[in-house]
Design a protein around this motif. Structure first.
Motif, PDB file in Angstrom:
ATOM      1  N   CYS A 175       0.882  -3.624  -3.141  1.00 30.80           N
ATOM      2  CA  CYS A 175      -0.559  -3.452  -3.302  1.00 30.80           C
ATOM      3  C   CYS A 175      -1.046  -2.025  -3.061  1.00 30.80           C
ATOM      4  O   CYS A 175      -1.941  -1.556  -3.759  1.00 30.80           O
ATOM      5  CB  CYS A 175      -1.304  -4.403  -2.352  1.00 30.80           C
ATOM      6  N   TRP A 176      -0.500  -1.352  -2.066  1.00 31.53           N
ATOM      7  CA  TRP A 176      -1.035  -0.041  -1.680  1.00 31.53           C
ATOM      8  C   TRP A 176       0.099   0.861  -1.233  1.00 31.53           C
ATOM      9  O   TRP A 176       0.368   1.004  -0.054  1.00 31.53           O
ATOM     10  CB  TRP A 176      -2.059  -0.211  -0.560  1.00 31.53           C
ATOM     11  N   GLN A 177       0.767   1.488  -2.189  1.00 33.48           N
ATOM     12  CA  GLN A 177       1.936   2.300  -1.880  1.00 33.48           C
ATOM     13  C   GLN A 177       1.580   3.552  -1.075  1.00 33.48           C
ATOM     14  O   GLN A 177       2.414   4.060  -0.325  1.00 33.48           O
ATOM     15  CB  GLN A 177       2.653   2.681  -3.169  1.00 33.48           C
ATOM     16  N   ARG A 178       0.350   4.026  -1.222  1.00 33.33           N
ATOM     17  CA  ARG A 178      -0.072   5.172  -0.405  1.00 33.33           C
ATOM     18  C   ARG A 178      -0.100   4.803   1.075  1.00 33.33           C
ATOM     19  O   ARG A 178      -0.067   5.672   1.950  1.00 33.33           O
ATOM     20  CB  ARG A 178      -1.463   5.645  -0.829  1.00 33.33           C
ATOM     21  N   GLY A 179      -0.164   3.508   1.366  1.00 33.64           N
ATOM     22  CA  GLY A 179      -0.208   3.065   2.748  1.00 33.64           C
ATOM     23  C   GLY A 179       1.069   3.323   3.516  1.00 33.64           C
ATOM     24  O   GLY A 179       1.086   3.205   4.749  1.00 33.64           O
ATOM     25  N   SER A 180       2.165   3.668   2.830  1.00 40.17           N
ATOM     26  CA  SER A 180       3.412   3.949   3.544  1.00 40.17           C
ATOM     27  C   SER A 180       3.287   5.166   4.460  1.00 40.17           C
ATOM     28  O   SER A 180       4.088   5.344   5.375  1.00 40.17           O
ATOM     29  CB  SER A 180       4.557   4.178   2.549  1.00 40.17           C
ATOM     30  N   GLY A 181       2.273   6.006   4.231  1.00 42.84           N
ATOM     31  CA  GLY A 181       2.066   7.171   5.079  1.00 42.84           C
ATOM     32  C   GLY A 181       0.952   6.998   6.091  1.00 42.84           C
ATOM     33  O   GLY A 181       0.606   7.951   6.794  1.00 42.84           O
ATOM     34  N   VAL A 182       0.380   5.794   6.171  1.00 42.44           N
ATOM     35  CA  VAL A 182      -0.726   5.537   7.102  1.00 42.44           C
ATOM     36  C   VAL A 182      -0.161   5.049   8.434  1.00 42.44           C
ATOM     37  O   VAL A 182       0.514   4.015   8.485  1.00 42.44           O
ATOM     38  CB  VAL A 182      -1.704   4.497   6.508  1.00 42.44           C
ATOM     39  N   ARG A 183      -0.419   5.796   9.506  1.00 42.44           N
ATOM     40  CA  ARG A 183       0.164   5.480  10.803  1.00 42.44           C
ATOM     41  C   ARG A 183      -0.178   4.068  11.309  1.00 42.44           C
ATOM     42  O   ARG A 183       0.703   3.357  11.793  1.00 42.44           O
ATOM     43  CB  ARG A 183      -0.279   6.506  11.826  1.00 42.44           C
ATOM     44  N   PRO A 184      -1.451   3.642  11.246  1.00 42.76           N
ATOM     45  CA  PRO A 184      -1.743   2.293  11.748  1.00 42.76           C
ATOM     46  C   PRO A 184      -0.940   1.200  11.039  1.00 42.76           C
ATOM     47  O   PRO A 184      -0.497   0.242  11.681  1.00 42.76           O
ATOM     48  CB  PRO A 184      -3.249   2.149  11.490  1.00 42.76           C
ATOM     49  N   LEU A 185      -0.734   1.340   9.736  1.00 43.00           N
ATOM     50  CA  LEU A 185       0.077   0.356   9.007  1.00 43.00           C
ATOM     51  C   LEU A 185       1.538   0.428   9.449  1.00 43.00           C
ATOM     52  O   LEU A 185       2.212  -0.602   9.575  1.00 43.00           O
ATOM     53  CB  LEU A 185      -0.033   0.587   7.500  1.00 43.00           C
ATOM     54  N   GLN A 186       2.032   1.616   9.664  1.00 38.97           N
ATOM     55  CA  GLN A 186       3.407   1.764  10.141  1.00 38.97           C
ATOM     56  C   GLN A 186       3.580   1.077  11.494  1.00 38.97           C
ATOM     57  O   GLN A 186       4.550   0.352  11.719  1.00 38.97           O
ATOM     58  CB  GLN A 186       3.759   3.251  10.243  1.00 38.97           C
ATOM     59  N   ARG A 187       2.607   1.317  12.387  1.00 41.29           N
ATOM     60  CA  ARG A 187       2.695   0.683  13.710  1.00 41.29           C
ATOM     61  C   ARG A 187       2.606  -0.832  13.609  1.00 41.29           C
ATOM     62  O   ARG A 187       3.255  -1.556  14.376  1.00 41.29           O
ATOM     63  CB  ARG A 187       1.594   1.229  14.621  1.00 41.29           C
ATOM     64  N   LEU A 188       1.815  -1.331  12.680  1.00 43.59           N
ATOM     65  CA  LEU A 188       1.682  -2.784  12.504  1.00 43.59           C
ATOM     66  C   LEU A 188       3.013  -3.409  12.107  1.00 43.59           C
ATOM     67  O   LEU A 188       3.462  -4.400  12.707  1.00 43.59           O
ATOM     68  CB  LEU A 188       0.620  -3.084  11.443  1.00 43.59           C
ATOM     69  N   VAL A 189       3.664  -2.858  11.092  1.00 39.88           N
ATOM     70  CA  VAL A 189       4.921  -3.426  10.606  1.00 39.88           C
ATOM     71  C   VAL A 189       6.021  -3.287  11.654  1.00 39.88           C
ATOM     72  O   VAL A 189       6.787  -4.230  11.905  1.00 39.88           O
ATOM     73  CB  VAL A 189       5.330  -2.758   9.276  1.00 39.88           C
ATOM     74  N   VAL A 190       6.106  -2.117  12.283  1.00 42.09           N
ATOM     75  CA  VAL A 190       7.115  -1.925  13.334  1.00 42.09           C
ATOM     76  C   VAL A 190       6.844  -2.872  14.505  1.00 42.09           C
ATOM     77  O   VAL A 190       7.771  -3.439  15.096  1.00 42.09           O
ATOM     78  CB  VAL A 190       7.136  -0.458  13.804  1.00 42.09           C
ATOM     79  N   GLY A 191       5.574  -3.080  14.835  1.00 38.09           N
ATOM     80  CA  GLY A 191       5.232  -4.028  15.891  1.00 38.09           C
ATOM     81  C   GLY A 191       5.668  -5.443  15.550  1.00 38.09           C
ATOM     82  O   GLY A 191       6.134  -6.189  16.424  1.00 38.09           O
TER      83      GLY A 191
END
Length: 651
Positions: A175-191
């Motif tokens: 849906c949002w490939q630019r989101g791969s560089g968004v820190r909050p999204l990164q923290r969400l998936v890693v969490g």
């Protein structure tokens, strides 16, 4: 943005409803989540001669240890001789010692059903005549212990971690490939990955104690851990840990090399590779639940397990993607906003997920319930109705979110450009003349020893001012973006969706720990049949009366037996059960007998407490034959009680 229902879609929905109805009406026999369906000697029976063994029959095959089946005499001493054995099919027996004295004996069992859930219970029978017994609380349901509650918490966390991990990654890729560089999204998936990994290790450690003693001291018992690793559930948990190692590599590539890739062709190839690898890993993780729980036993396991995997993946894509969208809407930087097109893509993904959930959920409902009546007569069915209502509510809120998304897209189309936040050049304040740093003229070098920009420290002040101006600019852009009523409406509706989704996840996890309605009804039918046959063969009278005191944990069933149900002295046994059939120890039980035709009574009877959920009285006098009213008062707390009654011909 709204969509009208086309005739083709309407036909598809009607066909799905028809198929669901046919499945529910035409259900055949099946089982899952083992239940006790028979015993010899039967519950509450009084035998003249001491039996040589005690046998229990379950609705499916179960796993037993040496101490899974215990028989205790009135003084609480074990009288079984040797471990239990499987005598035939789903029947298990344990030999008894010889020379057993008269009195009331307690049979306790704690086994593990084929779908990995521990099942515990107890009942009594008597030799010669009933007696007092010191036995109480022989077995405790796994969920009622501290270890059981911690195990349940681990299950909730593992489901939540999987949904956030798989759904968040799917949102970024699809849906949002630019989101791969968004820190909050990164923290969400890693969490999500950390939560799933930690909870899996937690479940693996607790599993041995959860299915046996329920004691904290056994959590680190290496022998129990070795036994767990040899079971189906242990293998599933270990497989999940191995797959999580692959998931860690997937996350590293998604938020590392993939985010830095600039060339379009290379990024497209990497997207395809990540999508294939991600689906394989996510399906494997979902299978670690399907291979060890309800889907792995009972009716059509070969079909049920793939359906369960699809169901879990659809849940993750919908609810996990929704969580990622919520984080993106609230936490994404001002220079990387969530475009309306990304929300549209998620809307299509969520719609496909809902269709998958409806199809797989209909099959699972038929498989676990088997009849329409099970929706209201069993705990599983009642929870399923709650889940269906929550899904319907979630779909309704999602429809509102789609309307807000449509408005955002329409505004962007009217502007003739993709939706982006307004940006203005940052100009230096008028008062910055003396504070700004004078840069050297292009092509010239500052003289040696000259201080550019005036006094020492001006460079640091200029850098600080630049950071402040950038922060103010970012805050202004965020205020402008959040002030948009359409975007504000979208954020609020998505937040509401997420709140409902949390409740839905809790109910879904609760469902996986609940005895399926089909098995519960089969156990009740078998118990009623056993009681009827026992009563008819001995001349005893059995009355079943449901009660509801209105308080917390106030529902149940009271069963009262009279033997031989004739004029004169009678043995009376009272059994109190929870709605799921397990023994229910209430504070007080009283009985009153009334023969209205002869103006006799009420005659009060206060039975003695024998063991968990069992009361008895001997020498209960019935002065004459007639249609007696038997009233039972059950008190479940200091203030909550109820009186239920039935009429029966005695004598």
């Amino acid at each position: 943005m709204t969509r009208t229902i086309t005739p083709r879609l309407r036909t598809l929905v009607l066909l799905l409803i028809a198929v669901t109805g046919a499945l529910l009406v035409g259900a055949g026999p099946a089982s899952a989540h083992a239940a006790l369906t028979g015993s010899d000697p039967a519950q509450g029976v009084v035998v003249d001669k001491a039996p040589t063994q005690v046998s229990l029959t379950f609705s499916e095959k179960v796993a037993m240890s040496d101490d899974s089946l215990q028989v205790l005499d009135p003084r609480g001493r074990k009288v079984q001789a040797g471990p239990p054995v499987n005598v035939s099919g789903t029947t298990y027996a344990v030999k008894l010692k010889g020379g057993l004295a008269k009195g009331t004996y307690t049979v306790g069992y704690q086994v593990v059903s084929a779908d990995s859930h521990p099942v515990a219970g107890a009942y009594t029978f008597s030799i010669g005549a009933p007696s007092q017994t010191v036995v109480s609380g022989v077995t405790t349901a796994a969920g009622d212990t501290a270890v059981g509650r911690l195990y349940s918490v681990g299950r909730y966390v593992s489901y939540a971690g999987f949904i956030v991990l798989a759904g968040g990654a799917a949102f970024v890729l699809a849906c949002w490939q630019r989101g791969s560089g968004v820190r909050p999204l990164q923290r969400l998936v890693v969490g999500g990955w950390l939560a799933l990994t930690a909870s899996t290790l937690w479940l693996l450690l607790l599993r041995g104690s959860y299915t046996s003693s329920g004691k904290f001291g056994d959590v680190l018992d290496l022998n129990l851990l070795g036994q767990v690793l040899q079971t189906k559930t242990g293998a599933a948990l270990v497989s999940r840990l191995l797959l999580l190692a692959a998931a860690a590599l997937f996350i590293a590539v998604l938020f590392g090399a993939y985010d830095r890739r600039e060339e379009e062709a290379e990024k497209r190839d990497l997207t395809f590779g990540l999508a294939v690898g991600g689906v394989v890993v996510a399906a494997g993780l979902a299978a670690s639940w399907a291979m060890a729980e309800h889907a792995s036993t009972g009716l059509q396991p070969g079909l049920a397990m793939p359906v369960d995997v699809l169901h879990l993946l659809a849940v993750a894509a919908w609810l996990g993607g929704l969580t990622a969208l919520l984080v993106a809407l609230y936490r994404a930087p001002a220079d990387i906003p969530v475009e309306a097109a990304a929300v549209h893509r998620f809307s299509r993904l969520a719609f496909a997920s809902v269709l998958t959930l409806v199809a797989t959920g209909a099959y699972q409902s038929w498989r676990q319930l088997g009849s329409w009546s099970a929706f209201t007569e069993t705990r599983y069915g009642q929870l399923l109705l709650v889940k269906i209502a929550l899904v319907a509510l979630l779909v309704g809120i999602a429809w509102i979110s789609r309307r807000w998304t449509g408005r955002l897209a329409d505004l962007a189309a009217e502007a003739g450009q993709p939706e982006q936040p307004e940006r203005e050049p940052v100009s230096a304040p008028a008062s910055a003349g003396q504070d700004s740093v004078a840069a050297p003229v292009a092509g010239q070098e500052a003289a040696p020893g000259a201080v550019t920009g005036g006094a020492p420290g001006d460079g640091e002040r200029a850098a600080q001012l630049a950071r402040q101006r950038a922060a103010v600019d970012a805050a202004r852009q965020k205020r402008l973006r959040d002030a948009d009523p359409n975007r504000f409406g979208l954020r609020r509706s998505v937040l509401t969706e997420a709140c409902v989704a949390v409740v839905l996840l809790a109910v879904t996890t609760w469902l996986t720990q609940t005895e399926p309605g089909r098995t519960e009804l089969e156990a009740k039918a078998a118990s009623s049949s056993s009681s009827s046959s026992s009563s008819s063969s001995s001349g005893a009278l059995t009355l079943d009366m449901p009660f509801d005191t209105g308080g917390t944990d106030g529902k149940g069933l009271v069963r009262i037996d009279f033997d031989p149900a004739r004029v004169g002295g009678n043995e009376m046994h009272v059994y109190v059960q929870r709605p799921n059939g397990r023994a229910f120890d209430v504070p007080e039980v009283k009985v009153a007998l009334t023969l209205a035709a002869k103006s006799i009574g009420p005659l009060p009877v206060t039975p003695d407490h024998i063991t968990t959920g069992h009361w008895a009285a001997s020498g209960v006098q019935i002065p004459m034959a007639g249609d007696w009213k038997v009233a039972v008062t059950v008190r479940t707390s200091d203030i909550d009680q109820a009186t239920v009654s039935k009429n029966a011909q005695i004598g």
